[in-house]
Structure formats: C-alpha cells, structure tokens
Write a protein that holds these residues in place. Structure first.
Motif, PDB file in Angstrom:
ATOM      1  N   TYR A  78     -12.099  -3.433  20.636  1.00  0.00           N
ATOM      2  CA  TYR A  78     -12.616  -2.151  20.790  1.00  0.00           C
ATOM      3  C   TYR A  78     -14.019  -2.019  21.069  1.00  0.00           C
ATOM      4  O   TYR A  78     -14.484  -1.479  22.062  1.00  0.00           O
ATOM      5  N   THR A  79     -14.770  -2.725  20.389  1.00  0.00           N
ATOM      6  CA  THR A  79     -16.440  -2.753  20.318  1.00  0.00           C
ATOM      7  C   THR A  79     -16.589  -3.566  21.912  1.00  0.00           C
ATOM      8  O   THR A  79     -17.371  -2.727  22.326  1.00  0.00           O
ATOM      9  N   GLN A  80     -16.093  -4.480  22.285  1.00  0.00           N
ATOM     10  CA  GLN A  80     -16.637  -4.700  23.512  1.00  0.00           C
ATOM     11  C   GLN A  80     -16.192  -3.995  24.764  1.00  0.00           C
ATOM     12  O   GLN A  80     -16.807  -3.863  25.527  1.00  0.00           O
ATOM     13  N   ASN A  81     -14.850  -3.561  24.696  1.00  0.00           N
ATOM     14  CA  ASN A  81     -14.708  -2.302  25.881  1.00  0.00           C
ATOM     15  C   ASN A  81     -15.551  -0.989  25.623  1.00  0.00           C
ATOM     16  O   ASN A  81     -15.836  -0.631  26.671  1.00  0.00           O
ATOM     17  N   VAL A  82     -15.686  -0.808  24.549  1.00  0.00           N
ATOM     18  CA  VAL A  82     -16.516   0.640  24.393  1.00  0.00           C
ATOM     19  C   VAL A  82     -17.934   0.079  24.797  1.00  0.00           C
ATOM     20  O   VAL A  82     -18.608   1.051  25.517  1.00  0.00           O
ATOM     21  N   SER A  83     -18.583  -0.967  24.721  1.00  0.00           N
ATOM     22  CA  SER A  83     -20.053  -1.306  24.982  1.00  0.00           C
ATOM     23  C   SER A  83     -19.949  -1.295  26.590  1.00  0.00           C
ATOM     24  O   SER A  83     -21.078  -1.420  27.145  1.00  0.00           O
ATOM     25  N   ASN A  84     -18.881  -1.954  27.048  1.00  0.00           N
ATOM     26  CA  ASN A  84     -19.106  -2.138  28.563  1.00  0.00           C
ATOM     27  C   ASN A  84     -18.505  -1.029  29.346  1.00  0.00           C
ATOM     28  O   ASN A  84     -18.664  -0.979  30.499  1.00  0.00           O
ATOM     29  N   SER A  85     -18.065   0.203  28.753  1.00  0.00           N
ATOM     30  CA  SER A  85     -17.742   1.257  29.542  1.00  0.00           C
ATOM     31  C   SER A  85     -18.819   2.282  29.716  1.00  0.00           C
ATOM     32  O   SER A  85     -19.425   2.661  28.652  1.00  0.00           O
ATOM     33  N   GLU A  86     -18.882   2.721  30.863  1.00  0.00           N
ATOM     34  CA  GLU A  86     -20.259   3.670  31.050  1.00  0.00           C
ATOM     35  C   GLU A  86     -20.176   5.043  30.609  1.00  0.00           C
ATOM     36  O   GLU A  86     -21.031   5.527  29.923  1.00  0.00           O
ATOM     37  N   PHE A  87     -18.911   5.484  30.411  1.00  0.00           N
ATOM     38  CA  PHE A  87     -18.545   6.625  29.862  1.00  0.00           C
ATOM     39  C   PHE A  87     -18.912   6.733  28.208  1.00  0.00           C
ATOM     40  O   PHE A  87     -19.681   7.489  27.677  1.00  0.00           O
ATOM     41  N   PHE A  88     -18.525   5.542  27.612  1.00  0.00           N
ATOM     42  CA  PHE A  88     -18.592   5.584  26.274  1.00  0.00           C
ATOM     43  C   PHE A  88     -20.206   5.012  25.924  1.00  0.00           C
ATOM     44  O   PHE A  88     -20.776   5.331  24.804  1.00  0.00           O
ATOM     45  N   GLN A  89     -20.852   4.432  26.813  1.00  0.00           N
ATOM     46  CA  GLN A  89     -22.150   4.075  26.890  1.00  0.00           C
ATOM     47  C   GLN A  89     -23.011   5.353  26.657  1.00  0.00           C
ATOM     48  O   GLN A  89     -23.897   5.416  25.936  1.00  0.00           O
ATOM     49  N   LEU A  90     -22.690   6.127  27.573  1.00  0.00           N
ATOM     50  CA  LEU A  90     -23.630   7.554  27.782  1.00  0.00           C
ATOM     51  C   LEU A  90     -23.311   8.343  26.554  1.00  0.00           C
ATOM     52  O   LEU A  90     -24.363   8.951  25.856  1.00  0.00           O
ATOM     53  N   LEU A  91     -22.067   8.388  26.060  1.00  0.00           N
ATOM     54  CA  LEU A  91     -21.670   9.508  24.920  1.00  0.00           C
ATOM     55  C   LEU A  91     -22.462   8.746  23.581  1.00  0.00           C
ATOM     56  O   LEU A  91     -22.952   9.300  22.917  1.00  0.00           O
ATOM     57  N   SER A  92     -22.358   7.475  23.765  1.00  0.00           N
ATOM     58  CA  SER A  92     -23.042   6.748  22.401  1.00  0.00           C
ATOM     59  C   SER A  92     -24.554   6.783  22.455  1.00  0.00           C
ATOM     60  O   SER A  92     -25.016   7.129  21.226  1.00  0.00           O
TER      61      SER A  92
END
Length: 491
Positions: A78-92
């Motif tokens: 989960y953590t790795q995929n969220v950190s590599n996703s542009e959508f979740f990077q922006l949201l985070s």
C-alpha cells in the motif's frame, strides 16, 4: 590654517556626536529577541503559549495520521504504491501528508482548498454578493469562510469516493469482514461508512486549523500542510540515498552513487537558497506625506514594499487543486470500469507524466500568480487609502494614476516571480522525465515551495508579535512611571 590641537579637538567632538547619535539610536530601537534575559520569557508568555498550542495540535494531527480507518486492511504494498502514484502524491501534498496510512484524517484539508479556490475566483467581481463580502472586512471574511466550508462537503464526498474506488480496484485496501460474516456488506462499508469517517476527519482538521489561526502561530491550513510535508522529507532523502547508492559492492559503482547523491544534496540546498532569496526580494516604492517636507536621507525614506512574488505559495496550491479535480473524477470512472474521452483526456493531458500535463500545470501557476497578486495587494484600495491620508508617490498623481502605477508595478514583478514559481513547481516532473529518478524523490516541487513560504511567514509573524509585545511593555512601563510621579507630586 588649523593647528593640530584644533583639528584633534574637532575630531574628538565629531566622534562624541557620532557616539551620542549611535547611543540614541540604540536606545530608541526595538530589540525584543534577547533569550539571555531572564525576563524575556516572562514578558512574552502569550507568544510562547501560542507556540505551545501550535506544537500540540501538530502532534495530535501526527498521532491521528497513524490511526487507520476502522475495519480496513491495508495490503503490504500500500505505502509504496501510494507514494508512486501521481494522483495520491498530489492529494497527500494538499491534504497534509496523512494518506500514507489511510488514516481517519486521510483527506486532510484538500477539499477546503478546492472550495476556497472557487469562492475566491467568484469573489473577484463575478458574483456581486461575494465581492461585497470580500470588501466588508472581518464580517465579510467570516461569511466567505462559512460558505467555503459548506462547499467543502461535496468536494470531500467526491474525493473520498474517488480514493476508495481507486484503492479498492487496485487491491490496496479491503474490509476486514465480508458480507457473510456480518450484516454489513462491502458496498455499504465502502460507500457509506468509510466516506463518512474520512469527511469527519477532514472537518476535524479544519477545526484544528481554525484553532491554530486563532490561538496559535501562522495560518492554520498552511501549518497543517507544512507539517505533513516536513515529516516526509527525511524518508525522501533516505529513499534518494538508496536510489543512488546501488547495493552492488563494486567500488566504482558505490563511488559514482555517492558522488551523484552529493551533487543532489548541493542542488537541493542551492534551490532552497534561491527560493528564500526570491521570497525576500522587494521593490521599494518611495512614498511621501503631504506637508511632511523632505527626508534627510534615503535610509529614512518611507516606502511601499512590493515583493517579487506577492501571491506567495497560493498559485501553486490553486493550480494543483484545479488539476486534481478532473483527475479525481477520472479515477472514479476508471475504477467503475468506464473509459471515455474524459478519462483519456485526463490521462494524456493532465497527467504529470506527460509534457502536456507539465505545461498546463506551469501555465496555471503563472496565471494564478498574476490573478492572486492583484487580489493580495489591491491597488485600488491602496490608492484610495493614500488619497485619504494625504500620502502620495513622488511624480505620480493621487487617485487613478497611483492605482495604475501600482498595478503595473505588480504585473512587472509578477512576470519574473510567476515564471520562477512555475519552474520550481514543475522541476521534479521534468527531472523525472529526463532521468530515471521518480518525481517523488526529485528536488523542487510544490512541497518545497510550501515549506519555505510557510516557514518565512511564520518567522515574520513571530517577530512582529515580539516587537508588538515590546512596545506594549514599554508603554505600560511609561504609564507606571507617570502614575508614580503623580503620586509623589501629590505627597
């Protein structure tokens, strides 16, 4: 001709005059920051109370960021995929960095930011009622803030559903129970319970941000975003070190990786220095009071300070929020198995992995810089205040001419400031396109701009509060001296 004694006497007198002027200047100057003085902390109890409240709220938010939403199971990746996703990077980034553990405050303050963009844009003479509110002082600001929070609800619902859809379709989250184990089925769990928890967490963060603004130091929303980004920086540096330093034991590979990492750190520090310099650069417009006469030196000339980037970090946040809204809708459509022209448009033209998305992001940042600079520093209001107080810019007529001059000066400054801001914002995505370094590890970006801008603003607010408190202490001291002299005169 003057003899040596006379010359020596003149020099002595001159040195005494200069010394007296310096002593008088030091006596009248305010130097409130003196940590060596024992009474410093006693005199500034209110300031330290505000700092303590701010730190405690930040600590509470960090604790809440580790509390996962009840009955949710996170996958190992989960953590790795969220950190590599542009959508979740922006949201985070916009939310305050609380998405890493899918916590109860995972949405952060991003719905409020999106709603505030719309309200501020509509307040610029688009809707007369909102425009009147924006010009009505504190009362109007409270009404606009209330409207912004109401508009945050639909954005919070949309972003929470998009997050759940995307994470579920990718197999990154799943319920701990199934429909056979309890009466609550997966559809009910995902579409009702989890969004409610996320929305409640987002509005709780908004309440905490209001407490920071009222009882703490700095702007609450900015401080929450700042804290979330700063806590991720050490992990980013460690990940970058691991990226450059290969696990291979060959000395040549190891030396090459260390050299690249050192260059990376030097570039990172230089970029921080440049951002600080660009934030502090000012254009000083000299002003004069009617009937005040000429000023003795340029050092004592009053001036109107205009920064190179008067909009601050707001344009970057606004541009990120504008891009994240259609991307959020496309994520919902993709997760539901629908692919149409809108999804293809978002993937091809709004994704930061494409040159189109990078260029659109830069253009939006530049446009918002010009727009918000005029909102942040209202030339019409400044010209009106100058005319009422008898202040004028030498060589410029009061009224409309002063307004045009200030507006033109802001626009000229915004050209350089906006392009620099856009360059820093898109730098990590450009580096990621040109090299193999992931955009989450590249230098620059929205996060770095937010951290430096909020740090400078917070330090300036602390200094202004110290100076204000010092003047209050001096005033109270003078009042006590006057009262004591009156009593002694009576006796």
């Amino acid at each position: 001709m003057l003899d040596k004694t006379t010359v020596t006497g003149l020099k002595t007198r001159k040195s005494k005059v200069i010394k007296n002027k310096k002593n008088k200047k030091n006596k009248n100057s305010v130097n409130p920051i003196n940590f060596g003085n024992a009474s410093f902390f006693k005199r500034n109890k209110d300031l330290f109370k505000r700092i303590f409240i701010t730190l405690m709220i930040i600590l509470l938010i960090r604790v809440l960021s580790f509390v996962t939403i009840p009955s949710i199971t996170l996958s190992p990746s989960y953590t790795q995929n969220v950190s590599n996703s542009e959508f979740f990077q922006l949201l985070s980034t916009l939310g305050g960095g609380t998405l890493g553990n899918f916590s109860i405050v995972a949405l952060g303050v991003s719905p409020y930011i999106t709603a505030s963009i719309i309200v501020q844009l509509l307040s610029t003479d688009v809707i007369p009622v909102l425009s009147n509110w924006s010009k009505s002082g504190e009362r109007g600001k409270r009404k606009l803030d209330k409207l912004t929070k109401i508009l945050s609800i639909p954005f919070a619902i949309m972003q929470s559903i998009a997050t759940i859809f995307t994470l579920t379709s990718q197999g990154l989250i799943s319920p701990k129970w199934s429909s056979s184990d309890s009466g609550i089925g997966p559809s009910w769990f995902y579409y009702m319970l989890v969004p409610l928890v996320m929305i409640a967490g987002s509005f709780f963060l908004l309440w905490l941000s209001d407490q920071i603004t009222l009882k703490g130091i700095g702007n609450g929303v900015s401080v929450i975003i700042f804290a979330g980004i700063v806590t991720k920086m050490p992990n980013s540096i460690i990940s970058t070190f691991k990226f450059w330093i290969d696990k291979n034991d060959e000395s040549s590979v190891l030396l090459d990786g260390i050299l690249k990492f050192i260059i990376y750190l030097c570039a990172f520090l230089f970029l921080i220095y440049m951002i600080v310099v660009m934030n502090e650069v000012e254009r000083k417009i000299p002003i004069q009071q009617t009937g005040a006469g000429l000023v003795d030196s340029s050092e004592h000339t009053p001036y109107l300070p205009l920064k190179l980037n008067n909009a601050g970090v707001i344009p970057v946040i606004f541009a990120s929020a504008i891009i994240s809204t259609p991307v959020t809708i496309s994520q919902i459509l993709i997760s539901s198995g629908k692919t149409n022209w809108f999804v293809l448009f978002c993937n091809n033209y709004l994704s930061f992995s494409s040159w189109h998305g990078i260029i659109i992001y830069a253009v939006l940042t530049i446009l918002f810089t010009f727009l918000y600079s005029q909102v942040q520093i209202n030339p019409e209001k400044i010209a009106d205040n100058f005319q009422k107080s008898g202040t004028f810019i030498p060589g410029i007529k009061p009224g409309k001419d002063t307004e045009k001059f200030i507006s033109a000066t802001i626009n000229r400054l915004s050209w350089m400031g906006s392009f620099f801001l856009a360059f820093i914002a898109v730098l990590p995505y450009v580096i990621s396109k040109l090299t193999n370094l992931p955009s989450s590890l590249a230098i620059g970006g929205t996060g770095l701009i937010i951290v430096i801008s909020v740090s400078i603003q917070t330090i300036q607010q602390i200094k202004s509060r110290l100076i204000e408190q010092e003047f209050v202490n001096r005033k109270n001291k003078n009042v006590k001296v006057v009262e004591s002299s009156k009593k002694s005169h009576i006796w």
